[in-house]
Design a protein around this motif. Structure first.
Motif, PDB file in Angstrom:
ATOM      1  N   PHE A 142       0.831  -1.197   0.000  1.00  0.00           N
ATOM      2  CA  PHE A 142       0.000   0.000   0.000  1.00  0.00           C
ATOM      3  C   PHE A 142       0.870   1.253   0.000  1.00  0.00           C
ATOM      4  O   PHE A 142       0.598   2.225  -0.722  1.00  0.00           O
ATOM      5  N   ASP A 143       1.932   1.244   0.800  1.00  0.00           N
ATOM      6  CA  ASP A 143       2.843   2.391   0.836  1.00  0.00           C
ATOM      7  C   ASP A 143       3.526   2.582  -0.509  1.00  0.00           C
ATOM      8  O   ASP A 143       3.812   3.718  -0.915  1.00  0.00           O
ATOM      9  N   LEU A 144       3.783   1.483  -1.217  1.00  0.00           N
ATOM     10  CA  LEU A 144       4.346   1.580  -2.561  1.00  0.00           C
ATOM     11  C   LEU A 144       3.388   2.337  -3.486  1.00  0.00           C
ATOM     12  O   LEU A 144       3.809   3.237  -4.238  1.00  0.00           O
ATOM     13  N   LEU A 145       2.099   2.009  -3.434  1.00  0.00           N
ATOM     14  CA  LEU A 145       1.112   2.706  -4.262  1.00  0.00           C
ATOM     15  C   LEU A 145       1.090   4.195  -3.944  1.00  0.00           C
ATOM     16  O   LEU A 145       1.026   5.038  -4.853  1.00  0.00           O
ATOM     17  N   LEU A 146       1.145   4.534  -2.659  1.00  0.00           N
ATOM     18  CA  LEU A 146       1.113   5.947  -2.267  1.00  0.00           C
ATOM     19  C   LEU A 146       2.385   6.673  -2.715  1.00  0.00           C
ATOM     20  O   LEU A 146       2.328   7.836  -3.128  1.00  0.00           O
ATOM     21  N   THR A 147       3.516   5.989  -2.648  1.00  0.00           N
ATOM     22  CA  THR A 147       4.769   6.591  -3.103  1.00  0.00           C
ATOM     23  C   THR A 147       4.727   6.861  -4.603  1.00  0.00           C
ATOM     24  O   THR A 147       5.131   7.943  -5.076  1.00  0.00           O
ATOM     25  N   LEU A 148       4.237   5.907  -5.373  1.00  0.00           N
ATOM     26  CA  LEU A 148       4.133   6.094  -6.821  1.00  0.00           C
ATOM     27  C   LEU A 148       3.153   7.222  -7.146  1.00  0.00           C
ATOM     28  O   LEU A 148       3.356   7.988  -8.094  1.00  0.00           O
ATOM     29  N   ASN A 149       2.091   7.326  -6.353  1.00  0.00           N
ATOM     30  CA  ASN A 149       1.142   8.424  -6.528  1.00  0.00           C
ATOM     31  C   ASN A 149       1.828   9.763  -6.346  1.00  0.00           C
ATOM     32  O   ASN A 149       1.660  10.698  -7.151  1.00  0.00           O
ATOM     33  N   ARG A 150       2.622   9.888  -5.293  1.00  0.00           N
ATOM     34  CA  ARG A 150       3.293  11.164  -5.013  1.00  0.00           C
ATOM     35  C   ARG A 150       4.368  11.479  -6.048  1.00  0.00           C
ATOM     36  O   ARG A 150       4.502  12.626  -6.492  1.00  0.00           O
ATOM     37  N   GLU A 151       5.133  10.467  -6.438  1.00  0.00           N
ATOM     38  CA  GLU A 151       6.280  10.702  -7.320  1.00  0.00           C
ATOM     39  C   GLU A 151       5.884  10.856  -8.778  1.00  0.00           C
ATOM     40  O   GLU A 151       6.526  11.599  -9.527  1.00  0.00           O
TER      41      GLU A 151
END
Length: 228
Positions: free
Chosen positions: A185-194
Motif C-alpha cells: 500500500f505504501d508503494l502505491l502511495l509513493t508512486l502516486n506522489r512521485e
C-alpha cells in the motif's frame, strides 16, 4: 462541465443485476482529479468491485454515465472503450493474476507487447518499472519463485508499465499479511506522489483507507464521503 484535471468521474451511476430486487448501486457520483488518492470502503458484497468495474469501463451501468479523461464511455464502441481503458487506466486486483510460465519481466512487458510495442522497448520499460517497485533483483524469477508481496509488487508494475493516468485497485492487499499489505500500500502511495498517477482503491481495511486523502463508504448502494 468537466474539470480540466478530471481523470475519472461518474454521475448518477446505478446498477441492478437481473433477479435482484434492490440496486447494487444507486445514483453514485464520484470525481477523481489528477494525482488524487481515493479510498472506497465497505463490507463484502456491498458493491465495491461492481463500482470499480463500472469506473474502469469493464461493465455497463443501468443508469448514469462514466467519463474517463473526459470521454463518456457510453458513446464509444467496444474497441474504442478498450483502447481508452488500456491507455488511461491500470488495474490491480486482490490476486496478482501473473502468468506462471512467464518471468516477472515478461509478465510486466506483456501489456506493451499487446500494444505492439517492440520487444526491446517493452522489455526496457518493464525493467525500469520493476526497479521502481523494488524488484530489480527479481526480473528473471517466475511468480512461483517469488513471495506474495513480491508477486503483488509485480502486479503493480504491470499496471504502471503503460503509464496510466489512474490506477484502479480492487482489494490489492486482501490476501497479504499486515506487514506485507502495508508495504504494498505504501508503494502505491509513493508512486502516486512521485508520478502523479491518481489512485482509486477499494478495500475493507479501514487502517489502509485512512492513509488516503479522501475516503468514501459504500453501503446499501449509496456512496457517502466520510473524510474530505
Amino acid at each position: 462541465m468537466n474539470s480540466p484535471d478530471e481523470i475519472l468521474a461518474c454521475s448518477g451511476l446505478s446498477k441492478t443485476y437481473a433477479g435482484l430486487d434492490v440496486s447494487v448501486l444507486n445514483g453514485i457520483d464520484l470525481h477523481v482529479a489528477h494525482g488524487e488518492q481515493v479510498a472506497i470502503v465497505g463490507t463484502s458484497g456491498s458493491g465495491k468491485s461492481t463500482l470499480l468495474h463500472l469506473l474502469g469501463g469493464l461493465d455497463s451501468p443501468n443508469a448514469g454515465s462514466v467519463r474517463i479523461v473526459g470521454q463518456n464511455v457510453a458513446t464509444l464502441s467496444e474497441q474504442q472503450r478498450g483502447q481508452l481503458r488500456n491507455s488511461a487506466l491500470g488495474f490491480v486486483y486482490q490476486f496478482h493474476h501473473l502468468l506462471p510460465e512467464f518471468t516477472a519481466l515478461e509478465n510486466v512487458a506483456l501489456p506493451l507487447l499487446i500494444r505492439r510495442v517492440s520487444r526491446k522497448q517493452a522489455t526496457e520499460q518493464a525493467a525500469e518499472v520493476l526497479r521502481q517497485v523494488g524488484l530489480g533483483h527479481r526480473m528473471e524469477h517466475m511468480p512461483g519463485e517469488m513471495s506474495g508481496g513480491e508477486r503483488q509488487r509485480a502486479a503493480v508494475a504491470r499496471a504502471l508499465v503503460t503509464r496510466p493516468r489512474c490506477i484502479l485497485a480492487d482489494e490489492p492487499t486482501g490476501n497479504l499479511d499486515r506487514h506485507t499489505a502495508d508495504s504494498v500500500f505504501d508503494l502505491l502511495l509513493t508512486l502516486n506522489r512521485e508520478q502523479g498517477v491518481s489512485l482509486v482503491v477499494v478495500t475493507h481495511d479501514l487502517a489502509l483507507a485512512a492513509k488516503m486523502q479522501r475516503q468514501y463508504r459504500l453501503q446499501d448502494g449509496i456512496l457517502t464521503q466520510t473524510r474530505p
